[in-house]
Write a protein that holds these residues in place. Structure first.
Motif, short mmCIF file in Angstrom:
data_model
loop_
_atom_site.label_atom_id
_atom_site.label_comp_id
_atom_site.label_asym_id
_atom_site.label_seq_id
_atom_site.Cartn_x
_atom_site.Cartn_y
_atom_site.Cartn_z
N SER A 47 0.82 -1.22 0.00
CA SER A 47 0.00 0.00 0.00
C SER A 47 0.85 1.27 0.00
CB SER A 47 -0.92 0.02 1.23
OG SER A 47 -1.80 -1.07 1.20
N LEU A 48 2.14 1.12 0.22
CA LEU A 48 3.04 2.27 0.18
C LEU A 48 3.29 2.70 -1.26
CD1 LEU A 48 5.77 0.98 2.68
CD2 LEU A 48 4.11 2.81 3.13
N GLY A 49 3.80 3.91 -1.42
CA GLY A 49 4.30 4.32 -2.73
C GLY A 49 5.52 3.49 -3.08
N GLU A 50 5.86 3.43 -4.34
CA GLU A 50 6.96 2.56 -4.78
C GLU A 50 8.29 2.88 -4.11
OE1 GLU A 50 8.74 0.66 -8.91
OE2 GLU A 50 7.35 2.33 -9.02
N ASP A 51 8.64 4.15 -3.99
CA ASP A 51 9.92 4.51 -3.36
C ASP A 51 9.96 4.10 -1.89
OD1 ASP A 51 10.90 5.56 -5.73
OD2 ASP A 51 10.35 7.63 -5.22
N ASP A 52 8.86 4.33 -1.16
CA ASP A 52 8.80 3.94 0.25
C ASP A 52 8.82 2.42 0.41
OD1 ASP A 52 8.71 6.57 1.06
OD2 ASP A 52 6.56 6.59 1.47
N PHE A 53 8.16 1.73 -0.52
CA PHE A 53 8.14 0.26 -0.51
C PHE A 53 9.56 -0.29 -0.53
CE2 PHE A 53 8.11 -3.66 -3.08
CZ PHE A 53 7.17 -4.43 -2.42
N TYR A 54 10.37 0.17 -1.48
CA TYR A 54 11.75 -0.32 -1.58
C TYR A 54 12.62 0.19 -0.44
CZ TYR A 54 10.46 -2.21 -6.08
OH TYR A 54 9.85 -2.94 -7.07
#
Length: 113
Positions: A47-54
């Motif tokens: 559910s995070l944005g892609e940058d936060d996910f990684y």
């Protein structure tokens, strides 16, 4: 003996926040006395944005797993599952491989359609 430590990493109406997930992950350090395996999963990370996910996954690998914490293992999702969605000219799996630090203390999975 099997120990179970379950931690809800966020409550509230603001949705999933990177800071809340990292804060919850930091609580795992209170378990240093436990020598049994600790499995770390983030079912809400998608559910995070892609940058936060990684960023979350690399924080987990680089700060919470490894030689000091051999009893910890993480199971990681791919950001878009097993899709052909292109990000940075790579498909989902290629993008995951290029953005997540390599480790022998985690495994990635994706669900098939």
């Amino acid at each position: 003996m099997l120990h179970c430590f379950c931690r809800n990493l966020y409550f509230g109406f603001n949705g999933v926040q990177l800071s809340s997930l990292k804060n919850g992950l930091d609580k795992v350090d209170t378990l240093k006395a436990i020598k049994d395996p600790i499995l770390i999963v983030f079912p809400d990370a998608v559910s995070l944005g892609e940058d936060d996910f990684y960023e979350l996954y690399n924080y987990t690998i680089n700060e919470k797993l490894g030689l000091e914490n051999k009893n910890r293992f993480a199971i990681l999702d791919t950001y878009e599952g097993n899709s052909a969605i292109i990000s940075d000219n790579l498909n989902t799996i290629g993008n995951f491989r290029s953005k997540v630090s390599p480790t022998s203390h985690a495994a990635a999975y994706f669900s098939s359609p």
